[in-house]
Design an enzyme around this catalytic site. Sequence first.
Site, PDB file in Angstrom:
ATOM      1  N   ASP A  38     -44.459  51.958  -5.554  1.00 42.78           N
ATOM      2  CA  ASP A  38     -44.629  51.489  -4.174  1.00 42.78           C
ATOM      3  C   ASP A  38     -46.114  51.385  -3.894  1.00 42.78           C
ATOM      4  OD1 ASP A  38     -42.356  51.711  -1.632  1.00 42.78           O
ATOM      5  OD2 ASP A  38     -44.451  51.299  -1.153  1.00 42.78           O
ATOM      6  N   TYR A 162     -39.040  33.512   4.365  1.00 39.16           N
ATOM      7  CA  TYR A 162     -38.208  34.613   3.844  1.00 39.16           C
ATOM      8  C   TYR A 162     -36.969  34.026   3.181  1.00 39.16           C
ATOM      9  CZ  TYR A 162     -35.655  39.090   3.870  1.00 39.16           C
ATOM     10  OH  TYR A 162     -34.960  40.228   3.496  1.00 39.16           O
ATOM     11  N   LYS A 166     -36.045  34.212  -0.769  1.00 30.60           N
ATOM     12  CA  LYS A 166     -34.822  34.875  -1.248  1.00 30.60           C
ATOM     13  C   LYS A 166     -33.906  33.897  -1.994  1.00 30.60           C
ATOM     14  CE  LYS A 166     -35.736  39.083   0.220  1.00 30.60           C
ATOM     15  NZ  LYS A 166     -36.028  40.152  -0.734  1.00 30.60           N
ATOM     16  N   ILE A 195     -29.172  45.889   7.015  1.00 26.18           N
ATOM     17  CA  ILE A 195     -29.149  47.283   6.588  1.00 26.18           C
ATOM     18  C   ILE A 195     -30.137  48.070   7.450  1.00 26.18           C
ATOM     19  CG2 ILE A 195     -29.473  48.838   4.604  1.00 26.18           C
ATOM     20  CD1 ILE A 195     -27.226  46.695   4.257  1.00 26.18           C
TER      21      ILE A 195
HETATM   22  P1  NAI Z   1     -38.520  48.924   3.708  1.00 29.49           P
HETATM   23  O1  NAI Z   1     -39.653  48.402   4.490  1.00 29.49           O
HETATM   24  O2  NAI Z   1     -37.782  50.116   4.190  1.00 29.49           O
HETATM   25  O3  NAI Z   1     -38.962  49.213   2.200  1.00 29.49           O
HETATM   26  C1  NAI Z   1     -39.695  48.264   1.485  1.00 29.49           C
HETATM   27  C2  NAI Z   1     -40.637  49.007   0.552  1.00 29.49           C
HETATM   28  O4  NAI Z   1     -41.347  48.028  -0.208  1.00 29.49           O
HETATM   29  C3  NAI Z   1     -41.674  49.850   1.280  1.00 29.49           C
HETATM   30  O5  NAI Z   1     -41.709  51.156   0.732  1.00 29.49           O
HETATM   31  C4  NAI Z   1     -42.982  49.110   1.048  1.00 29.49           C
HETATM   32  O6  NAI Z   1     -44.111  49.969   0.972  1.00 29.49           O
HETATM   33  C5  NAI Z   1     -42.708  48.415  -0.266  1.00 29.49           C
HETATM   34  N1  NAI Z   1     -43.528  47.228  -0.433  1.00 29.49           N
HETATM   35  C6  NAI Z   1     -43.651  46.194   0.422  1.00 29.49           C
HETATM   36  N2  NAI Z   1     -44.522  45.308  -0.046  1.00 29.49           N
HETATM   37  C7  NAI Z   1     -44.977  45.794  -1.223  1.00 29.49           C
HETATM   38  C8  NAI Z   1     -45.922  45.347  -2.168  1.00 29.49           C
HETATM   39  N3  NAI Z   1     -46.593  44.195  -1.985  1.00 29.49           N
HETATM   40  N4  NAI Z   1     -46.137  46.095  -3.274  1.00 29.49           N
HETATM   41  C9  NAI Z   1     -45.472  47.260  -3.463  1.00 29.49           C
HETATM   42  N5  NAI Z   1     -44.583  47.751  -2.593  1.00 29.49           N
HETATM   43  C10 NAI Z   1     -44.346  47.024  -1.477  1.00 29.49           C
HETATM   44  O7  NAI Z   1     -37.511  47.693   3.545  1.00 29.49           O
HETATM   45  P2  NAI Z   1     -36.010  47.591   3.013  1.00 29.49           P
HETATM   46  O8  NAI Z   1     -35.187  47.194   4.149  1.00 29.49           O
HETATM   47  O9  NAI Z   1     -35.661  48.764   2.209  1.00 29.49           O
HETATM   48  O10 NAI Z   1     -36.149  46.311   2.071  1.00 29.49           O
HETATM   49  C11 NAI Z   1     -36.096  46.367   0.665  1.00 29.49           C
HETATM   50  C12 NAI Z   1     -35.731  45.001   0.137  1.00 29.49           C
HETATM   51  O11 NAI Z   1     -34.454  44.636   0.656  1.00 29.49           O
HETATM   52  C13 NAI Z   1     -36.682  43.878   0.539  1.00 29.49           C
HETATM   53  O12 NAI Z   1     -36.858  43.007  -0.562  1.00 29.49           O
HETATM   54  C14 NAI Z   1     -35.942  43.186   1.666  1.00 29.49           C
HETATM   55  O13 NAI Z   1     -36.317  41.847   1.796  1.00 29.49           O
HETATM   56  C15 NAI Z   1     -34.515  43.348   1.193  1.00 29.49           C
HETATM   57  N6  NAI Z   1     -33.506  43.206   2.220  1.00 29.49           N
HETATM   58  C16 NAI Z   1     -33.436  44.089   3.261  1.00 29.49           C
HETATM   59  C17 NAI Z   1     -32.448  43.941   4.219  1.00 29.49           C
HETATM   60  C18 NAI Z   1     -32.311  44.874   5.381  1.00 29.49           C
HETATM   61  O14 NAI Z   1     -31.482  44.579   6.287  1.00 29.49           O
HETATM   62  N7  NAI Z   1     -33.047  45.969   5.450  1.00 29.49           N
HETATM   63  C19 NAI Z   1     -31.479  42.831   4.150  1.00 29.49           C
HETATM   64  C20 NAI Z   1     -31.629  41.989   2.995  1.00 29.49           C
HETATM   65  C21 NAI Z   1     -32.610  42.177   2.083  1.00 29.49           C
END
Ligand code: NAI
Length: 255
Positions: A38, A162, A166, A195
């Site tokens: 991360d 986005y 995706k 989520i």
């Molecule tokens: P979150 O914000 O809770 O976690 C994302 C993590 O990715 C964070 O720890 C952040 O520090 C890390 N991150 C972001 N950019 C980064 C980079 N350039 N380099 C290294 N680490 C980086 O978000 P969440 O919800 O857990 O999302 C995870 C994945 O799931 C993403 O790809 C998001 O697009 C996808 N997603 C999430 C949904 C939701 O409803 N939460 C729905 C569909 C997809």
Amino acid sequence: MTGILNGKTALVTGGGNGIGRAAAMAMAREGARVAVADYEAEAGGATVALINQSGGQAISLSGDVTDSARVKAMIDAAVAAYGRLDCAFNNAGIAPHQVDAAGMFTSDWSEESFDRMIAVNLKSVWLCLKYEIPAMQAQGGGAIVNTASIAGLVGLKNATAYVAAKHGVIGLTKTAAMEYADVGIRVNAVCPGFIRTRMTAKTLEAREDQIAGRTPLGRVGRPEEIAEMVVWLCSDRASYVTGAAYAVDGGWTAT
Ligand code: NAI
């Protein structure tokens, strides 16, 4: 610990929060040794602490997944730590509000916002594949899961880059699956619906009832519910599954 990933090693990007943290913990619960990557080093370290406290094995790696040299270094470090890389969950990502594009339609996005979104949510997945595949190929195979979204399957207002990113992740997934099937590497995508993570906190504050009402299962999802699909796709139980994009969305895309 024993489970369906017993003896395997895994890398999880974006493992410091939300879906990535839940997946890293579920992989460890199932017996994998996990490298948690991360760019928020503290958050990644917190996930590692949770895994180690519950009897699993994990290490923390830090770096931005848009930086090619860092991605290579993270994958090299995971292989160096555990001797091999069996599973990779390419999951790090950001939402439109994280590139100052909240609520914007297609023609209102700035070029900077569009470029950053594509870099973090699409190019990073390709960079991970670029360095994970040779590591897996050298050892005779592996399993990769990329985080797409329901926005990889259908359009979503206010999320143009986005959605483009995706959809692109699913394209990368299908192509890599075809190219590396014969060397034992399976590549799949998971497509979460809404989520409950910090990424969606503001959206859910504003319109959780509306989203839940539009979802056949009548609620938003939990990160752990995505993690179960990721674990299964990484495991040998999914031995005939490659090139697929699985919706885990409470039925959202079925309607
Ligand atoms: P979150 O914000 O809770 O976690 C994302 C993590 O990715 C964070 O720890 C952040 O520090 C890390 N991150 C972001 N950019 C980064 C980079 N350039 N380099 C290294 N680490 C980086 O978000 P969440 O919800 O857990 O999302 C995870 C994945 O799931 C993403 O790809 C998001 O697009 C996808 N997603 C999430 C949904 C939701 O409803 N939460 C729905 C569909 C997809």
